[in-house]
Scaffold this active site. Structure first.
Site, mmCIF file in Angstrom:
data_model
loop_
_atom_site.group_PDB
_atom_site.id
_atom_site.type_symbol
_atom_site.label_atom_id
_atom_site.label_comp_id
_atom_site.label_asym_id
_atom_site.label_seq_id
_atom_site.Cartn_x
_atom_site.Cartn_y
_atom_site.Cartn_z
ATOM 1 N N LYS A 13 16.383 12.313 -27.126
ATOM 2 C CA LYS A 13 17.698 11.694 -26.912
ATOM 3 C C LYS A 13 17.754 10.972 -25.566
ATOM 4 C CE LYS A 13 19.631 15.770 -27.269
ATOM 5 N NZ LYS A 13 18.488 16.654 -27.584
ATOM 6 N N ARG A 86 27.896 19.271 -29.535
ATOM 7 C CA ARG A 86 26.780 20.150 -29.832
ATOM 8 C C ARG A 86 27.238 21.349 -30.660
ATOM 9 N NH1 ARG A 86 21.878 20.840 -25.931
ATOM 10 N NH2 ARG A 86 22.768 19.057 -24.923
ATOM 11 N N ARG A 125 7.319 18.465 -20.453
ATOM 12 C CA ARG A 125 8.222 17.478 -19.820
ATOM 13 C C ARG A 125 8.335 17.718 -18.312
ATOM 14 N NH1 ARG A 125 14.162 16.839 -21.901
ATOM 15 N NH2 ARG A 125 14.130 19.084 -21.608
ATOM 16 N N ARG A 158 12.030 21.281 -15.303
ATOM 17 C CA ARG A 158 13.362 21.870 -15.407
ATOM 18 C C ARG A 158 13.240 23.374 -15.640
ATOM 19 N NH1 ARG A 158 16.700 18.076 -19.613
ATOM 20 N NH2 ARG A 158 17.230 20.114 -20.457
ATOM 21 N N ARG A 169 17.042 28.052 -26.514
ATOM 22 C CA ARG A 169 17.687 26.743 -26.758
ATOM 23 C C ARG A 169 17.483 26.310 -28.210
ATOM 24 N NH1 ARG A 169 14.839 23.194 -22.553
ATOM 25 N NH2 ARG A 169 16.125 21.491 -23.339
HETATM 26 P P1 AP5 Z 1 13.677 13.819 -23.900
HETATM 27 O O1 AP5 Z 1 14.001 12.398 -24.186
HETATM 28 O O2 AP5 Z 1 13.897 14.305 -22.503
HETATM 29 O O3 AP5 Z 1 14.388 14.785 -24.963
HETATM 30 P P2 AP5 Z 1 15.918 15.179 -25.140
HETATM 31 O O4 AP5 Z 1 16.221 15.147 -26.592
HETATM 32 O O5 AP5 Z 1 16.786 14.395 -24.224
HETATM 33 O O6 AP5 Z 1 15.789 16.693 -24.698
HETATM 34 P P3 AP5 Z 1 16.693 17.598 -23.754
HETATM 35 O O7 AP5 Z 1 15.885 18.854 -23.530
HETATM 36 O O8 AP5 Z 1 17.129 16.899 -22.499
HETATM 37 O O9 AP5 Z 1 17.859 17.908 -24.632
HETATM 38 P P4 AP5 Z 1 18.750 19.113 -24.565
HETATM 39 O O10 AP5 Z 1 19.731 18.763 -25.579
HETATM 40 O O11 AP5 Z 1 18.126 20.440 -24.720
HETATM 41 O O12 AP5 Z 1 19.135 19.158 -23.018
HETATM 42 P P5 AP5 Z 1 20.432 18.690 -22.236
HETATM 43 O O13 AP5 Z 1 19.985 18.164 -20.933
HETATM 44 O O14 AP5 Z 1 21.288 17.845 -23.106
HETATM 45 O O15 AP5 Z 1 12.134 14.046 -24.324
HETATM 46 C C1 AP5 Z 1 11.507 15.319 -24.180
HETATM 47 C C2 AP5 Z 1 10.015 15.094 -23.856
HETATM 48 O O16 AP5 Z 1 9.382 14.470 -24.970
HETATM 49 C C3 AP5 Z 1 9.760 14.171 -22.650
HETATM 50 O O17 AP5 Z 1 8.665 14.650 -21.927
HETATM 51 C C4 AP5 Z 1 9.456 12.797 -23.278
HETATM 52 O O18 AP5 Z 1 8.574 12.035 -22.479
HETATM 53 C C5 AP5 Z 1 8.812 13.217 -24.612
HETATM 54 N N1 AP5 Z 1 9.104 12.264 -25.696
HETATM 55 C C6 AP5 Z 1 10.295 11.677 -25.974
HETATM 56 N N2 AP5 Z 1 10.192 10.873 -27.054
HETATM 57 C C7 AP5 Z 1 8.905 10.975 -27.479
HETATM 58 C C8 AP5 Z 1 8.174 10.387 -28.568
HETATM 59 N N3 AP5 Z 1 8.763 9.545 -29.430
HETATM 60 N N4 AP5 Z 1 6.886 10.742 -28.724
HETATM 61 C C9 AP5 Z 1 6.264 11.608 -27.847
HETATM 62 N N5 AP5 Z 1 6.901 12.184 -26.800
HETATM 63 C C10 AP5 Z 1 8.212 11.880 -26.615
HETATM 64 O O19 AP5 Z 1 21.190 20.063 -22.039
HETATM 65 C C11 AP5 Z 1 20.701 21.066 -21.180
HETATM 66 C C12 AP5 Z 1 21.642 22.264 -21.208
HETATM 67 O O20 AP5 Z 1 22.958 21.868 -20.767
HETATM 68 C C13 AP5 Z 1 21.881 22.904 -22.581
HETATM 69 O O21 AP5 Z 1 20.860 23.828 -22.928
HETATM 70 C C14 AP5 Z 1 23.246 23.584 -22.347
HETATM 71 O O22 AP5 Z 1 23.111 24.757 -21.613
HETATM 72 C C15 AP5 Z 1 23.978 22.565 -21.494
HETATM 73 N N6 AP5 Z 1 24.726 21.589 -22.318
HETATM 74 C C16 AP5 Z 1 24.525 20.241 -22.357
HETATM 75 N N7 AP5 Z 1 25.376 19.652 -23.228
HETATM 76 C C17 AP5 Z 1 26.137 20.663 -23.755
HETATM 77 C C18 AP5 Z 1 27.167 20.701 -24.718
HETATM 78 N N8 AP5 Z 1 27.610 19.597 -25.334
HETATM 79 N N9 AP5 Z 1 27.700 21.910 -25.030
HETATM 80 C C19 AP5 Z 1 27.282 23.039 -24.428
HETATM 81 N N10 AP5 Z 1 26.302 23.081 -23.506
HETATM 82 C C20 AP5 Z 1 25.732 21.897 -23.165
#
Ligand code: AP5
Length: 211
Positions: A13, A86, A125, A158, A169
């Protein structure tokens, strides 16, 4: 068009949002990034969110919804919601908010990536502490180990990308976030994209969806 980008942790994402910002001039609203910024700035919101994030738990709905409302109130347009909603409760609250603000979501794009691939993406990552650029130890390492190609900032792992936290997660994703597929199918906004391909191929599909 305003867009929801959703999928499991590590589905890509953030990576796709960066391309949509860079090439399509869209605005990203990432709840994860907003929480990380609040933690860095040691605000009350950051203190509340950190205990949940470090354990891989979801931050309570009321806190998240309040934060998103604040951002939407600033009058953003052509936005990508990354990591929000989410839970079904968040999706319902978002509908209410958008109605109140006379805004709408064009599509809810789900990035489909198999579980086996997600663990590798997340454990590998690395992220820039200053500008948030995303790397991967195998598929996209920074040119100089530990240093961001874009701003020279420190590239780190992270806290929630440690294997034991990732498990929590992914479990929470299955339980609370995957029901959003049915929610957005019912709303007629659901589009699925195969996220298990090159970043460029995935982006090309998303670009067609929003064209
Ligand atoms: P990346 O693009 O970083 O993946 P992502 O989907 O953004 O993953 P996140 O871990 O950031 O999502 P998340 O939803 O767990 O975390 P968030 O920060 O929102 O890619 C991942 C890796 O893969 C990278 O190394 C990249 O280079 C590689 N990659 C990408 N595309 C690729 C491809 N096509 N091919 C190969 N490799 C690829 O949330 C963190 C925390 O915040 C949550 O756990 C929760 O505690 C809290 N939080 C956030 N939002 C909410 C909410 N709405 N409600 C409640 N808690 C929340």
């Amino acid at each position: 068009m305003n867009l929801i980008l959703f999928g499991a942790p590590g589905a890509g994402k953030g990576t796709q949002s960066s391309l949509l910002i860079e090439r399509m001039g869209m605005t990203q609203i990432s709840t994860g990034d907003l929480f990380r910024a609040a933690i860095k700035n040691k605000t009350d919101l950051g203190r509340k969110a950190q205990e949940f994030m470090d354990r891989g738990e979801l931050v309570p709905d009321l806190i998240v919804i309040g934060m998103v409302e604040e951002v939407l109130n600033k009058g953003v347009k052509d936005f990508i919601l990354d990591g929000f909603p989410r839970t079904v409760a968040q999706a319902e609250a978002l509908d209410e908010l958008l109605k109140k603000m006379n805004l709408s979501i064009g599509k809810a794009v789900f990035l489909e990536v198999p579980m086996s691939e997600l663990m590798d993406r997340l454990t590998g990552r690395r992220v820039c502490r200053s500008c948030g650029a995303v790397y991967h130890v195998k598929s996209k390492p920074p040119k100089k180990d530990g240093i961001c190609d874009l701003c020279g900032g420190e590239v780190y792992q992270r806290q929630d990308d440690k294997a034991e936290v990732i498990e929590t997660r992914l479990k929470n994703y299955e339980e609370f976030t995957s029901p959003l597929k049915a929610f957005y199918k019912k709303a007629g906004k659901y589009v699925e994209v195969d996220g298990n391909r090159s970043t460029e191929d995935v982006f090309s599909d998303i670009r067609q969806i929003i064209a």
